[in-house]
Enzyme design. Structure first.
Site, PDB file in Angstrom:
ATOM      1  N   GLU A   1      43.372   9.556  29.350  1.00 42.84           N
ATOM      2  CA  GLU A   1      42.936   8.972  30.630  1.00 42.84           C
ATOM      3  C   GLU A   1      42.431  10.073  31.573  1.00 42.84           C
ATOM      4  O   GLU A   1      41.453   9.869  32.315  1.00 42.84           O
ATOM      5  CB  GLU A   1      44.099   8.210  31.286  1.00 42.84           C
ATOM      6  CG  GLU A   1      43.678   7.552  32.595  1.00 42.84           C
ATOM      7  CD  GLU A   1      44.813   6.854  33.319  1.00 42.84           C
ATOM      8  OE1 GLU A   1      45.776   6.392  32.653  1.00 42.84           O
ATOM      9  OE2 GLU A   1      44.755   6.783  34.550  1.00 42.84           O
TER      10      GLU A   1
ATOM     11  N   HIS B   1      42.465   3.571  27.567  1.00 42.66           N
ATOM     12  CA  HIS B   1      42.702   4.721  28.459  1.00 42.66           C
ATOM     13  C   HIS B   1      41.435   5.196  29.156  1.00 42.66           C
ATOM     14  O   HIS B   1      41.507   6.018  30.058  1.00 42.66           O
ATOM     15  CB  HIS B   1      43.328   5.862  27.637  1.00 42.66           C
ATOM     16  CG  HIS B   1      44.408   5.366  26.724  1.00 42.66           C
ATOM     17  ND1 HIS B   1      44.176   5.049  25.401  1.00 42.66           N
ATOM     18  CD2 HIS B   1      45.694   5.067  26.962  1.00 42.66           C
ATOM     19  CE1 HIS B   1      45.288   4.582  24.866  1.00 42.66           C
ATOM     20  NE2 HIS B   1      46.226   4.584  25.776  1.00 42.66           N
TER      21      HIS B   1
ATOM     22  N   SER C   1      52.765   8.210  24.625  1.00 37.85           N
ATOM     23  CA  SER C   1      52.581   7.167  25.638  1.00 37.85           C
ATOM     24  C   SER C   1      53.136   7.652  26.970  1.00 37.85           C
ATOM     25  O   SER C   1      54.351   7.738  27.166  1.00 37.85           O
ATOM     26  CB  SER C   1      53.303   5.888  25.190  1.00 37.85           C
ATOM     27  OG  SER C   1      53.393   4.984  26.265  1.00 37.85           O
TER      28      SER C   1
HETATM   29  O1  0CG Z   1      50.842   5.342  29.077  1.00 35.39           O
HETATM   30  P1  0CG Z   1      49.584   5.773  28.425  1.00 35.39           P
HETATM   31  O2  0CG Z   1      48.463   5.977  29.410  1.00 35.39           O
HETATM   32  O3  0CG Z   1      49.758   6.993  27.569  1.00 35.39           O
HETATM   33  O4  0CG Z   1      49.032   4.613  27.489  1.00 35.39           O
HETATM   34  P2  0CG Z   1      49.708   3.521  26.580  1.00 35.39           P
HETATM   35  O5  0CG Z   1      48.689   3.154  25.550  1.00 35.39           O
HETATM   36  O6  0CG Z   1      51.038   3.911  26.104  1.00 35.39           O
HETATM   37  O7  0CG Z   1      49.968   2.274  27.553  1.00 35.39           O
HETATM   38  C1  0CG Z   1      49.123   1.571  28.302  1.00 35.39           C
HETATM   39  C2  0CG Z   1      47.710   1.807  28.163  1.00 35.39           C
HETATM   40  C3  0CG Z   1      46.546   2.008  28.050  1.00 35.39           C
END
Ligand code: 0CG
Ligand code: SF4
Length: 330
Positions: free
Chosen positions: A146, A94, A243
């Protein structure tokens, strides 16, 4: 239909009284190139440094993945100060604020960055825009790692978070002629288009990113849900509650009039909720491994006479290079 394991000829099988359930399996679904790469980085770091290798934050937002890596010798922590001196550490897919690799370097830690290249691309754009004197409106979800990582690429006060259309309407920037916008990679394509339309209407001079910041995997998985939604009575999305991209898949299904639920594992299926469902859509977020889709199908096959059909909305062929320090082929 008989259970998948029944190899007897049809006339030798007992009658099947299970209710029928048609499974419509979305494609693309599950692992994206950034998740594949991040998991491989942890595995290769373990090979290179030996155990334990520390990982700052869940490498991707999936408990099954995290548990599997923990079993191989990874130790997951939330902050760098939990990593002992001298231990190697991997930063999650992220992304991290700039202060994190700086602190790691100051402490002399061996660190490996598993930030998805598509997140890094947004980081570099943020830096360049601030160097050019722009104020950035960042469309994203408060508190997501992120978002924290991207805010941490620029000095405090140079970026403002926009979470909703109402935020975009209410914004009163000091210098409306000098704005730019960027977005989180895992947002709802439709909600983001609405927010961006408001920003463009209110601030016609706003500078847009060079390409789309929402990543290919996020938009393809949402398109795949839309492609099957009309045929489904309900949809199960395999993914974690933290996620972002998985949560967006539930929303997309619901907005298309399909009742939808997020589950982490097959064991969370609520059979009462499935009562009356004849066609069930199944998909998985970008951090959910395919083995969890198979686990779900197998569980459903114990209660229903299932048929399976996969509909591919878009073909994906994305692969990201490993960091040089870990890539034997580099
Ligand atoms: O969808 P996010 O950004 O929460 O992350 P996840 O780990 O679920 O999926 C892809 C990545 C990095
Ligand atoms: Fe990269 Fe998109 Fe996957 Fe996130 S969801 S790791 S941005 S490809």
């Amino acid at each position: 239909m008989p259970p998948p394991s029944d190899t007897r000829p049809p006339d030798a099988r007992p009658p099947d009284f299970r209710p029928s359930l048609d499974l419509l399996i979305a494609a693309p679904r599950g692992f994206c190139a950034g998740v594949d790469r991040a998991i491989r980085i942890v595995e290769l770091s373990i090979e290179k440094y030996g155990v334990p290798v520390y990982v700052r934050h869940e490498i991707v937002h999936n408990r099954y993945v995290v548990d599997a890596l923990r079993a191989k010798g990874a130790i997951f922590v939330e902050e760098l100060d939990e990593v002992p001196d001298g231990a190697p550490v991997v930063f999650s897919a992220h992304g991290v604020p700039k202060a994190v690799p700086h602190e790691a370097a100051e402490r002399g830690l061996d660190w490996v960055d598993a930030t998805c290249p598509l997140v890094s691309k947004v980081h570099r754009q943020a830096e360049r825009l601030v160097e050019a004197g722009r104020h950035i409106l960042f469309v994203g979800h408060h508190g997501h790692p992120e978002v924290i990582g991207t805010f941490g690429q620029v000095p405090d006060g140079r970026m403002t978070l926009i979470e909703t259309a109402a935020d975009a309407e209410a914004l009163a920037p000091a210098d409306p002629a000098n704005l730019a916008f960027l977005t989180q990679t895992t947002l709802s394509v439709d909600d983001t288009a609405e927010i961006i339309a408001i920003l463009r209407r209110r601030f016609p001079a706003i500078q847009a990113p060079r390409g789309e910041d929402i990543c290919y995997a996020t938009s393809n998985r949402q398109a795949a849900v839309k492609a099957i939604a009309d045929e489904c009575d309900a949809m199960l999305v395999i993914g974690a509650p933290n996620s972002s991209n998985s949560l967006r898949l539930v929303e997309v299904a619901e907005r298309h009039g399909v009742k939808a639920r997020l589950i982490q594992r097959a064991a969370e299926v609520d059979f009462a909720w499935l009562a009356g469902v004849r066609t069930l859509g199944i998909t998985a977020g970008a951090s959910a491994p395919e083995i969890l889709v198979r686990e779900l199908v197998e569980l459903l096959a114990t209660r229903f006479a299932v048929t399976e059909r996969e509909t591919e909305a878009v073909r994906e062929q994305m692969v990201f290079k490993l960091p040089r320090s870990l890539d034997a082929a580099a």
